[in-house]
Design an enzyme around this catalytic site. Structure first.
Site, PDB file in Angstrom:
ATOM      1  N   GLU A 103      30.748 -60.434  -8.441  1.00  0.00           N
ATOM      2  CA  GLU A 103      30.783 -60.754  -7.001  1.00  0.00           C
ATOM      3  C   GLU A 103      29.411 -61.226  -6.512  1.00  0.00           C
ATOM      4  O   GLU A 103      29.311 -62.086  -5.629  1.00  0.00           O
ATOM      5  CB  GLU A 103      31.264 -59.526  -6.215  1.00  0.00           C
ATOM      6  CG  GLU A 103      32.751 -59.256  -6.472  1.00  0.00           C
ATOM      7  CD  GLU A 103      33.233 -57.947  -5.861  1.00  0.00           C
ATOM      8  OE1 GLU A 103      32.641 -56.887  -6.174  1.00  0.00           O
ATOM      9  OE2 GLU A 103      34.188 -57.986  -5.068  1.00  0.00           O
ATOM     10  N   GLU A 123      37.966 -54.193 -11.693  1.00  0.00           N
ATOM     11  CA  GLU A 123      38.101 -53.043 -10.797  1.00  0.00           C
ATOM     12  C   GLU A 123      39.436 -52.313 -10.948  1.00  0.00           C
ATOM     13  O   GLU A 123      39.487 -51.090 -10.867  1.00  0.00           O
ATOM     14  CB  GLU A 123      37.914 -53.492  -9.337  1.00  0.00           C
ATOM     15  CG  GLU A 123      36.456 -53.693  -8.920  1.00  0.00           C
ATOM     16  CD  GLU A 123      35.934 -55.098  -9.248  1.00  0.00           C
ATOM     17  OE1 GLU A 123      36.574 -55.818 -10.047  1.00  0.00           O
ATOM     18  OE2 GLU A 123      34.878 -55.462  -8.696  1.00  0.00           O
TER      19      GLU A 123
END
Ligand code: 3H9
Length: 689
Positions: A103, A123
């Site tokens: 990210e 995740e």
């Protein structure tokens, strides 16, 4: 300093410096924000290059922080600040860029990776969703279909695939040098991903991802939530979607599933040689494997893959050729799946010898016996090994049930013997039970742990008992299932209940696959020492007597017409009803909840005894055994983690209630009683404490 920054010409160089893998905890977030403020204030900078020190760019958010309250600055805010910085940021990554690390790359204007870098948003494998813009920036960059696939599965991409997909702008040997050489004007003209329009709608891609996670990640909450968030990117403005992403991430962090998945993640990494081992492992360059059947061939292949030369010993020339064919079959399957290249295959073939003569293994540093499960056979094998192999060689048995002490007693140096219990298929299954006998030396144990590391397996230390940790729990699971069968349930009802709990298959389908004869032989072996007061259910014996050995005979608990998929078999229901009639059992109905509760309680109670007896070192070790060897759902954190989630008080109350039905089978384990008395969970329990 967990983040360093300095100036070089017109460039700011920011480095994450939080070993070993630059997890982005509070200090890293603060450091990055400081770096943004510094770059904003520094006159004349035309770029900031962010890279990672050590072996990784960044492994993502620090999962150790996920149990507590989030502390600002939060990662999405830090990444927003990077994106909004008037000086364009460039990500120069190597090693891994995962989760928050990926990210961070997406918040930069330009992305460069070294060859071999893995980039991903894993995740969901920790029970959460990307929480720092990943679900919104990635689809704007690579389109909806590619983004939803990557986020829903959590699978990382190679550098080349990421480049092809447009996720990274360049693959370069020295990403920082590449970043410094970029044209400043071109860089300045690049847009922030958050300012781009959302991707084109693609309902098919969303439906496909949903169907896939419903099948492959059944029972897990996070994957579908991640898909829903990616779908928002099409028409929801960036800021609003980011808020929803953040709320979802924060809410998921403390769910039972996320806690369970974190527990297994950290337990797997903690599975190492125990601190009290005070000997160096034997360096293993070559090994002998005795027995080239399915198990032996799998072990041989696993060793060969790790660069260890292997001699497989068989009893006769036919057996030796069968062993070679068995290894070849595994190689063929691996090559077909693209996991074994030509070069490696040639190296492996050259490092494999099959023989009927123990003398051909005379220079081996390790022997692993994977012969027929008979004490007489094992004794003969070990005396031949002791005679043929050098004195430094560690001798290991892959026995699943036989008494390690009895085997050791036949050796001149019993300290050389250790149990190395692999699981089939041995080159795939990650669990390795390392069995310590009373005489096993620290050097032999250390060699077992070192071997596990080289084979990338999860090692768990076990003491000696019938079935060690895993098979002993499995035996109780099957006993409890057979009791339910006798008392009124059907095999399909029991299987369905355990599949609903999260197993890939129930106990009866699993037995059909592995064959009913192995457990039958064990029951026969145990017959003499079995507690005569313990209820014995003869249904599985009758199945074997009737030739219903499972899939390999076309009939077992289920029928397999034409060798195909399973079909419920009314004859089994008749057989069970008949046995219940002989045993004068008044059969009754069980709900799925009853079935799940009884089977779990039986396993938990046995596992607690295993802890109390010191056979397992910790509850976390039992979790690893059940998840990596026996298909216990990972997202429930393993058997003991699940037990603690249910609560020892509730478990004890349930056991006490069942004790009135059968005081022998349901006698509560001393470990559970002790935990309830002390108000602690099984995770904190240590034998003798
Ligand atoms: C996330 O990023 C959320 C964001 O979207 C939003 C945030 C707001 N945290 O595996 P190794 C430790 S969620 C904490 O043995 P390797 C690990 O425990 C995260 N610790 O090495 C071990 O500690 P120890 C998404 C972590 O080279 C040490 O580092 N990211 C983390 O075989 C070395 O690890 C992931 O899911 C972490 N995130 O493999 C990636 N990562 O030395 C999870 C590692 O005390 N990590 N540690 O035993 C991995 O997949 C592997 O660890 C990695 C390195 C491939 C990075």
């Amino acid at each position: 300093m967990t983040v360093t920054f300095r100036r070089e010409g017109n460039a700011g160089l920011v480095e994450l410096a939080n070993p070993p893998v630059n997890a982005m905890g509070l200090a890293v977030r603060q450091g990055l924000l400081e770096a943004v403020r510094w770059a904003e204030a520094e006159p004349g900078l035309d770029r900031v290059v962010v890279s990672g020190q050590g072996r990784a760019f960044a492994a993502g958010g620090d999962a150790r922080e996920f149990d507590g309250e989030p502390v600002p600055p939060h990662l999405p805010d830090v990444l927003d600040a990077i994106e909004a910085c008037p000086v364009p940021w460039i990500a120069a990554a190597h090693g891994v860029a995962l989760g928050g690390g990926a990210e961070l790359m997406l918040a930069c204007r330009y992305r460069i990776v070294a060859p071999g870098t893995r980039i991903g948003l894993p995740e969901v494998t920790l029970g959460v969703v990307p929480g720092a813009g990943g679900t919104q920036r990635l689809p704007r960059l690579v389109g909806l279909a590619a983004a939803v696939d990557m986020i829903a599965t959590g699978k990382p991409l190679s550098a080349d695939d990421a480049y092809e997909m447009g996720l990274v702008d360049a693959v370069a040997d020295d990403p920082v040098a590449h970043a410094l050489a970029l044209d400043a004007a071109e860089l300045a003209a690049r847009s922030a991903l958050s300012s781009l329009d959302g991707p084109e709608p693609d309902e098919m891609a969303i439906d496909k991802a949903s169907a896939s996670v419903a099948r492959r990640m059944r029972g897990q909450v996070a994957p579908q939530k991640a898909i829903d968030l990616v779908a928002l990117s099409v028409s929801t403005p960036f800021a609003g979607a980011l808020r929803q992403e953040r709320e979802t991430f924060v809410a998921l962090r403390t769910t039972d599933q996320a806690r369970a998945l974190r527990h297994i993640f950290f337990a797997e990494r903690a599975a190492k040689a125990p601190d009290w081992l005070d000997a160096e492992p034997q360096k293993v360059e070559s090994a002998v494997v005795v027995g080239g059947g399915t198990m032996g061939a799998g072990i041989a292949y696993a060793l060969l893959l790790a660069g260890i030369a292997v001699t497989v010993i068989e009893t006769d020339a036919d057996g030796a050729e069968r062993a070679r064919a068995n290894v070849a079959r595994i190689m063929e399957a691996s090559a077909a799946r693209g996991l074994l290249g030509e070069d490696k295959r040639a190296r492996i073939e050259a490092a494999l010898t099959v023989s009927t003569d123990y003398a051909d293994g005379a220079s081996a540093d390790l022997a692993i016996e994977a012969a027929f499960e008979s004490m007489e056979v094992k004794k003969a094998v070990f005396s031949a090994l002791e005679e043929a192999l050098p004195v430094h060689a560690v001798l290991a048995t892959n026995t699943s049930y036989l008494d390690l002490h009895e085997i050791a007693a036949t050796l001149n140096s019993p300290s050389r013997l250790v149990g190395l219990h692999f699981f089939a298929p041995a080159h795939i299954m990650k669990l390795l039970e390392i069995v310590q006998g009373a005489a096993t030396s620290h050097a032999a144990l250390a060699t077992g742990f070192d071997l596990a590391r080289r084979l990338r397996k999860v090692p768990v230390l076990s003491g000696v008992c019938d079935g060690f940790i895993g098979n002993r729990i499995l035996a109780r699971y099957r006993e409890a299932a057979d009791t339910l069968l006798m008392d009124g349930a059907t095999p399909w009802q029991i299987d369905e209940a355990m599949v609903a709990f999260g197993y890939a298959m129930g106990p009866y389908e699993a037995q059909d696959l592995s064959g009913l004869d192995i457990a039958y032989a064990n029951r026969k072996r145990q017959a003499e020492t079995r507690d005569p007061n313990r209820r014995y259910i003869p249904i599985a014996d009758r199945m074997v007597h009737e030739g219903r050995l499972g899939k390999k005979t076309g009939v077992g608990w289920y029928r397999y017409p034409g060798g195909g998929g399973k079909v419920e078999d009314p004859l089994v229901e008749d057989l069970v009803a008949e046995e219940a009639h002989f045993a004068k059992v008044a059969r009754r109905d069980f709900t799925s909840e009853d079935i799940e509760r009884r089977l779990l309680l039986a396993m938990i109670n046995e596992a607690a005894d295993i802890l109390a007896e010191g056979i397992a070192q910790s509850a976390a070790d039992i979790d690893l055994v059940t998840v990596f060897g026996y298909g216990f759902p990972r997202w429930r954190g393993g058997l003991m983690h699940h037990a603690d989630a249910l609560g020892v008080d509730a478990i004890l109350a349930d056991l006490r209630a069942l004790e009135t039905e059968d005081p022998v089978v349901w006698r509560a384990s001393a470990a559970i009683v002790a935990c309830a008395e002390r108000g602690i969970g099984l995770a904190e329990y240590r034998p003798g404490s």
